[in-house]
Design an enzyme around this catalytic site. Sequence first.
Site, PDB file in Angstrom:
ATOM      1  N   TYR A 115       0.854  -1.205   0.000  1.00  0.00           N
ATOM      2  CA  TYR A 115       0.000   0.000   0.000  1.00  0.00           C
ATOM      3  C   TYR A 115       0.888   1.252   0.000  1.00  0.00           C
ATOM      4  O   TYR A 115       0.659   2.185  -0.780  1.00  0.00           O
ATOM      5  CB  TYR A 115      -0.957   0.002   1.199  1.00  0.00           C
ATOM      6  CG  TYR A 115      -1.826   1.247   1.227  1.00  0.00           C
ATOM      7  CD1 TYR A 115      -2.825   1.446   0.269  1.00  0.00           C
ATOM      8  CD2 TYR A 115      -1.623   2.259   2.166  1.00  0.00           C
ATOM      9  CE1 TYR A 115      -3.605   2.605   0.258  1.00  0.00           C
ATOM     10  CE2 TYR A 115      -2.389   3.420   2.165  1.00  0.00           C
ATOM     11  CZ  TYR A 115      -3.385   3.582   1.209  1.00  0.00           C
ATOM     12  OH  TYR A 115      -4.142   4.739   1.198  1.00  0.00           O
TER      13      TYR A 115
ATOM     14  N   PHE B 121     -12.590   2.727   4.191  1.00  0.00           N
ATOM     15  CA  PHE B 121     -11.217   2.326   3.881  1.00  0.00           C
ATOM     16  C   PHE B 121     -10.758   1.108   4.711  1.00  0.00           C
ATOM     17  O   PHE B 121     -10.247   0.126   4.162  1.00  0.00           O
ATOM     18  CB  PHE B 121     -10.303   3.531   4.137  1.00  0.00           C
ATOM     19  CG  PHE B 121      -8.837   3.288   3.933  1.00  0.00           C
ATOM     20  CD1 PHE B 121      -8.260   3.401   2.678  1.00  0.00           C
ATOM     21  CD2 PHE B 121      -8.019   2.968   5.002  1.00  0.00           C
ATOM     22  CE1 PHE B 121      -6.901   3.198   2.496  1.00  0.00           C
ATOM     23  CE2 PHE B 121      -6.658   2.756   4.831  1.00  0.00           C
ATOM     24  CZ  PHE B 121      -6.101   2.865   3.568  1.00  0.00           C
TER      25      PHE B 121
HETATM   26  P1  NDP Z   1     -13.602   4.297   0.626  1.00  0.00           P
HETATM   27  O1  NDP Z   1     -13.424   2.829   0.660  1.00  0.00           O
HETATM   28  O2  NDP Z   1     -14.692   4.900   1.453  1.00  0.00           O
HETATM   29  O3  NDP Z   1     -13.748   4.795  -0.877  1.00  0.00           O
HETATM   30  C1  NDP Z   1     -12.972   4.268  -1.908  1.00  0.00           C
HETATM   31  C2  NDP Z   1     -13.591   4.662  -3.234  1.00  0.00           C
HETATM   32  O4  NDP Z   1     -12.750   4.152  -4.280  1.00  0.00           O
HETATM   33  C3  NDP Z   1     -14.969   4.065  -3.422  1.00  0.00           C
HETATM   34  O5  NDP Z   1     -15.815   5.023  -3.996  1.00  0.00           O
HETATM   35  C4  NDP Z   1     -14.731   2.928  -4.396  1.00  0.00           C
HETATM   36  O6  NDP Z   1     -15.872   2.778  -5.244  1.00  0.00           O
HETATM   37  C5  NDP Z   1     -13.558   3.472  -5.213  1.00  0.00           C
HETATM   38  N1  NDP Z   1     -12.834   2.398  -5.869  1.00  0.00           N
HETATM   39  C6  NDP Z   1     -12.112   1.409  -5.310  1.00  0.00           C
HETATM   40  N2  NDP Z   1     -11.641   0.582  -6.252  1.00  0.00           N
HETATM   41  C7  NDP Z   1     -12.077   1.068  -7.452  1.00  0.00           C
HETATM   42  C8  NDP Z   1     -11.943   0.657  -8.800  1.00  0.00           C
HETATM   43  N3  NDP Z   1     -11.253  -0.450  -9.131  1.00  0.00           N
HETATM   44  N4  NDP Z   1     -12.523   1.403  -9.768  1.00  0.00           N
HETATM   45  C9  NDP Z   1     -13.217   2.515  -9.453  1.00  0.00           C
HETATM   46  N5  NDP Z   1     -13.397   2.947  -8.197  1.00  0.00           N
HETATM   47  C10 NDP Z   1     -12.832   2.232  -7.214  1.00  0.00           C
HETATM   48  O7  NDP Z   1     -12.186   4.898   1.086  1.00  0.00           O
HETATM   49  P2  NDP Z   1     -11.624   6.401   1.143  1.00  0.00           P
HETATM   50  O8  NDP Z   1     -12.662   7.382   0.782  1.00  0.00           O
HETATM   51  O9  NDP Z   1     -10.938   6.533   2.435  1.00  0.00           O
HETATM   52  O10 NDP Z   1     -10.517   6.304   0.016  1.00  0.00           O
HETATM   53  C11 NDP Z   1     -10.386   7.233  -1.041  1.00  0.00           C
HETATM   54  C12 NDP Z   1      -8.919   7.477  -1.321  1.00  0.00           C
HETATM   55  O11 NDP Z   1      -8.320   8.068  -0.181  1.00  0.00           O
HETATM   56  C13 NDP Z   1      -8.109   6.224  -1.636  1.00  0.00           C
HETATM   57  O12 NDP Z   1      -7.226   6.517  -2.693  1.00  0.00           O
HETATM   58  C14 NDP Z   1      -7.317   6.002  -0.341  1.00  0.00           C
HETATM   59  O13 NDP Z   1      -6.123   5.311  -0.582  1.00  0.00           O
HETATM   60  C15 NDP Z   1      -7.091   7.413   0.095  1.00  0.00           C
HETATM   61  N6  NDP Z   1      -6.769   7.616   1.492  1.00  0.00           N
HETATM   62  C16 NDP Z   1      -7.609   7.185   2.481  1.00  0.00           C
HETATM   63  C17 NDP Z   1      -7.281   7.409   3.809  1.00  0.00           C
HETATM   64  C18 NDP Z   1      -8.119   6.904   4.931  1.00  0.00           C
HETATM   65  O14 NDP Z   1      -7.606   6.799   6.074  1.00  0.00           O
HETATM   66  N7  NDP Z   1      -9.393   6.605   4.722  1.00  0.00           N
HETATM   67  C19 NDP Z   1      -6.060   8.147   4.176  1.00  0.00           C
HETATM   68  C20 NDP Z   1      -5.251   8.529   3.055  1.00  0.00           C
HETATM   69  C21 NDP Z   1      -5.619   8.303   1.769  1.00  0.00           C
HETATM   70  P3  NDP Z   1     -16.497   1.390  -5.734  1.00  0.00           P
HETATM   71  O15 NDP Z   1     -16.177   0.349  -4.694  1.00  0.00           O
HETATM   72  O16 NDP Z   1     -17.966   1.710  -5.866  1.00  0.00           O
HETATM   73  O17 NDP Z   1     -15.848   1.147  -7.055  1.00  0.00           O
HETATM   74  C1  8X3 Z   2      -4.413   5.634   4.523  1.00  0.00           C
HETATM   75  C2  8X3 Z   2      -3.740   6.089   5.755  1.00  0.00           C
HETATM   76  O1  8X3 Z   2      -2.014   5.448   7.530  1.00  0.00           O
HETATM   77  O2  8X3 Z   2      -3.563   3.713   6.785  1.00  0.00           O
HETATM   78  O3  8X3 Z   2      -3.705   5.996   3.388  1.00  0.00           O
HETATM   79  O4  8X3 Z   2      -1.788   4.442   5.363  1.00  0.00           O
HETATM   80  S1  8X3 Z   2      -2.734   4.863   6.364  1.00  0.00           S
END
Ligand code: NDP
Ligand code: 8X3
Length: 257
Positions: free
Chosen positions: A156, A193
């Site tokens: 990741y 997430f």
């Molecule tokens: P969620 O799981 O709530 O949302 C993830 C989104 O990504 C969903 O809408 C999902 O839609 C979409 N997704 C996943 N795989 C695919 C795919 N193959 N094609 C199209 N869409 C896809 O998590 P977050 O909102 O937290 O995550 C959003 C971003 O933020 C990610 O890039 C994550 O790495 C990043 N992030 C998150 C953090 C956290 O702590 N939550 C911290 C730092 C970064 P669907 O399943 O409908 O396709």
């Molecule tokens: C998501 C935050 O700390 O789990 O990108 O990597 S962490």
Amino acid sequence: MDIRNQRVCITGASSGIGEACAKAFAAAGCHLCLMARRKGRLEDLAVTLQRHHAVDVITFELDVRDRDAVSQLAHRLPSPWQHLDILINNAGLSRGLDPIHRASIDDWEEMIDTNVKGLLYVTHTLLQAMVQQGHGHVIHIGSIAGHEAYPGGSVYCATKHAVAAINRAMAMDLLGTGVRVSSVDPGMVETEFSLVRFHGDEKRAKGVYQGLQPLSPEDVADAVLFCATRPAHANVREMVLVPSAQASAVHSFRTPS
Ligand code: NDP
Ligand code: 8X3
């Protein structure tokens, strides 16, 4: 900068940060193209946003890993969408937190295919029009995992380091084109997430946020909106946003429950 009537594409808009960005940009008067695999959720969100804001919202069922589907995207978008102003590269996920020798290779493939290759496919397709029209803004959702590494996070973290590298190199490639590139890199945000990371284990997912106040998806959307509303001569290259209770990926202050 006033971004009313700008056209904004958001990947992964069916949940969490992407959904919060959709709400924030609709409230700012932007027209939206929402993409994710769960089309039903996108449609429900589109109805709500159109009810509350006088903006156009279109939805696209899209798996960012599907290279052919993504490459056809630019042609499949209705004509006003040939002029895209902002792309929010948000779709992404983590799978597993096992040490490298016990981790699942399928999990690795899914993270690399989504977070790196999917992001690149979407960017390649939608960037062409921005360069041709001489303006645009690509905003990546990176992570603190793109700045540091932690146990069980090798792949990741590697994908988010890749996003950081892509963000930096793109800024160089796009110098002089009028297209800006930014990355918003959050720490802990309470979304689906962790549920996805732990393959649906709700108890383990909840535990991640216990004893501290994580960021909300709205906090991150606010940061993305801040990047998008800087005047044309200014650009946020990278913004690291963490909960006050988090000093690094492995240092958090928790109060016992
Ligand atoms: P969620 O799981 O709530 O949302 C993830 C989104 O990504 C969903 O809408 C999902 O839609 C979409 N997704 C996943 N795989 C695919 C795919 N193959 N094609 C199209 N869409 C896809 O998590 P977050 O909102 O937290 O995550 C959003 C971003 O933020 C990610 O890039 C994550 O790495 C990043 N992030 C998150 C953090 C956290 O702590 N939550 C911290 C730092 C970064 P669907 O399943 O409908 O396709
Ligand atoms: C998501 C935050 O700390 O789990 O990108 O990597 S962490």
